[in-house]
Design a protein around this motif. Sequence first.
Motif, PDB file in Angstrom:
ATOM      1  N   SER A 233       0.832  -1.201   0.000  1.00 55.20           N
ATOM      2  CA  SER A 233       0.000   0.000   0.000  1.00 55.20           C
ATOM      3  C   SER A 233       0.871   1.258   0.000  1.00 55.20           C
ATOM      4  CB  SER A 233      -0.959  -0.005   1.192  1.00 55.20           C
ATOM      5  OG  SER A 233      -0.232  -0.038   2.380  1.00 55.20           O
ATOM      6  N   PHE A 236       1.890   1.760  -3.615  1.00 52.18           N
ATOM      7  CA  PHE A 236       0.796   2.318  -4.386  1.00 52.18           C
ATOM      8  C   PHE A 236       0.663   3.810  -4.130  1.00 52.18           C
ATOM      9  CE2 PHE A 236      -1.386  -2.049  -4.521  1.00 52.18           C
ATOM     10  CZ  PHE A 236      -0.760  -2.331  -5.711  1.00 52.18           C
ATOM     11  N   VAL A 243      -6.050   2.912  -5.287  1.00 48.93           N
ATOM     12  CA  VAL A 243      -6.674   1.593  -5.369  1.00 48.93           C
ATOM     13  C   VAL A 243      -8.197   1.693  -5.298  1.00 48.93           C
ATOM     14  CG1 VAL A 243      -6.777  -0.693  -4.348  1.00 48.93           C
ATOM     15  CG2 VAL A 243      -4.654   0.592  -4.269  1.00 48.93           C
TER      16      VAL A 243
END
Lengths: 527, 180
Positions: A233, A236, A243
């Motif tokens: 995460s 990202f 997401v």
Amino acid sequence: MDNSDFSQGNEDSQQVAELQNGEWTKLSPISIVYFAVRSIFDFATTFFYLIPVLAINFNKIKEQPLIIVVVAACILIIFIVMGVLNYWFYRFRVGDDRIEIKQGIFKKSHIDLPFARIQNVKLSQPLYYRINDYSCIELDTAGSAKQEAKIVALKTDLAKQFRIKILETATESKSDDASSSIASADVGAASNEVILNHRSMRDLVIHGLTNNRIWIFLGALAPFYGSISDFLSQIFESIGFDVEAYFSIETQAWWEFGLHVLSVAMLIMLVVVSFSVVGAILMFYKYTLSKTKDRYIRRSGLLTKHEVSMKLSRIQIMVQAQDWLDVLLGRVNLSFEQNTSGVANANKSDGQMSNKLLVPSVTIDESLALMKDAMPSQTLAEQVFKPISKRYILRGLLFIALPIGGLLFAMIVRNELYVATIAACSAFALIGAILVIRWKRWGYSYDNEYFYIRRGFFGVNYYCFPMYKVQQAQFKQSIFIRPYQLASLKVVLASGAKLVPYMPASEVTNIINCILDQLVIDKRSWM
Amino acid sequence: MSIELISNQQVELSGTCKVEDLVLHSLSPKYRSLNIIVSLIVGFVIVVIILLLAIQPLVSMPQKYLDYYYIAVMGITFLTLWSVLYSYFADRKKKYAIREFDVHFQSGLLFFSTVSQPIMRIQHIEIERGPIERSAGLATLQVYSAGGANHAFEIPGLVYEKAIELRQFILNHKDVSQNG
């Protein structure tokens, strides 16, 4: 080291004789590494649930780096001390017909194991043993798991020699006195190995593709799941990938959403498959299956080399398993299974289990040849399988498809009658189709000596076992099939039970009679 | 000794005899009555405990308990009756047979089964007797093969002396002493 030189070297027999002097011996100091690594693994498996706690307090801990260093150093020292202590308290003694091992720091144990009771001798060579060419010898016993013994560090040559010695003593003690001279004359022959099969890199890639070997990784990574997802995460975020927006149904068209889901699924599949291939290579690198006089030996492994040997007479059943992808590629996984009464294998993955000798992704011809070699008189290839009763489908429809369809209908019917009907009908039809395929796969056949089963779904598995190895036979019949003269046959082998449902009852009694009658005459041991 | 008697009987059975036409022996008639009595007692005790909890003035039970305890009583009464009826009909069906080279146990009311255990494959034998079985002079014969504990062959409700006799027959069997 190449696998082939595992089988060389006869000049160490003198060393083996020295080993058998009946005095308590200590291991080589290199075993400290083994014990230390083992205690790290034990620690990790026992305390891996503490990792989330550490992760939560990570920020607090991060502020005091000194403490981390000190704690880490302490833990490391503890492991090393554990290694040294384990090494210090480990003693083994080899007699003419038995081996004794004393070990343990707090909990002492004394194993006294006669060679005759040893079922399997397994050599393994972890990465850190490869520098000095040492190996572990694992001695599996026929019954109790408690009696499992391990000599932690022996020179590989010596270990191999020792293995031959143990196995020969084990067979000798079982044979009659008259034949013991013959057995000792065959000492040289026992080390004459013939390689039956080896797997190339291409085969292993195929094996990785067709068989999900990702568990090797999932198992190893289990302690780190939390930190991996945190890490992902973070990545990202840093590359500006949202997401939530990517998977939001509100902000995009349904096809766009579907495409996103599909692409992610493909990506995951790709990762899974490539990991699975790597897993297969890790496990089966340089796979060879060789045969000595009365034994199969499997050697493989990239990092830790495994060597498993299985006595031919101990094979209870041969399984030729083929998944749907295997069917397309024309490959099969052949395994020879022996008894599973020991609990020691319960939590090992199937590649490592010593009660199973797996030949990964061989072609059908190779598999048939191997099976012919293991049990020369079986004729699996020529068998015409008899089908089971079609009532097998009916049972599935009544007891699985109907309840599920009904449940679906009942759940949706309040809102929409049409949808409910369609859903229920399609569920019923789908399960029905599965049942038909399963029924079509079911088949059984037998000759004077062997029993053959075929079963499967998309893939197809073949089982072949000699009837004289049967431990128990069961005739089963419910009142639903009794009027139709049907029954199920359950056969218990030392490697587990096999059931063939919905056969003609007369056929079942016939087979049971056949098995029992054979055991009256044929007094061969199942082992 | 009586062991010889058994093996003599069986010689004429073996050879021509097939599994489907075995001559089966019934279990001790006490076995069924014992099962029924035990189910009745267990059911009765549980019902009494539930009722007592509801009636007793010492501890105040939650209201939900007082509202619904009769459902539990009904459920347990039903289960007890079910198991009594089941024992009544099913225990009669349990039978065993011994041939020269194998032992058989037949059972099942709705799901009929015959388990055949070759004596040569027997690894060890146990005779199990709980306190209730002891009081009735009964015993359970358990026979283990390499098939594992899940596939232990069991004959319950044997008269103790009979169980001992059977065990001795198996232990003396030449297949067990020579090949087992």
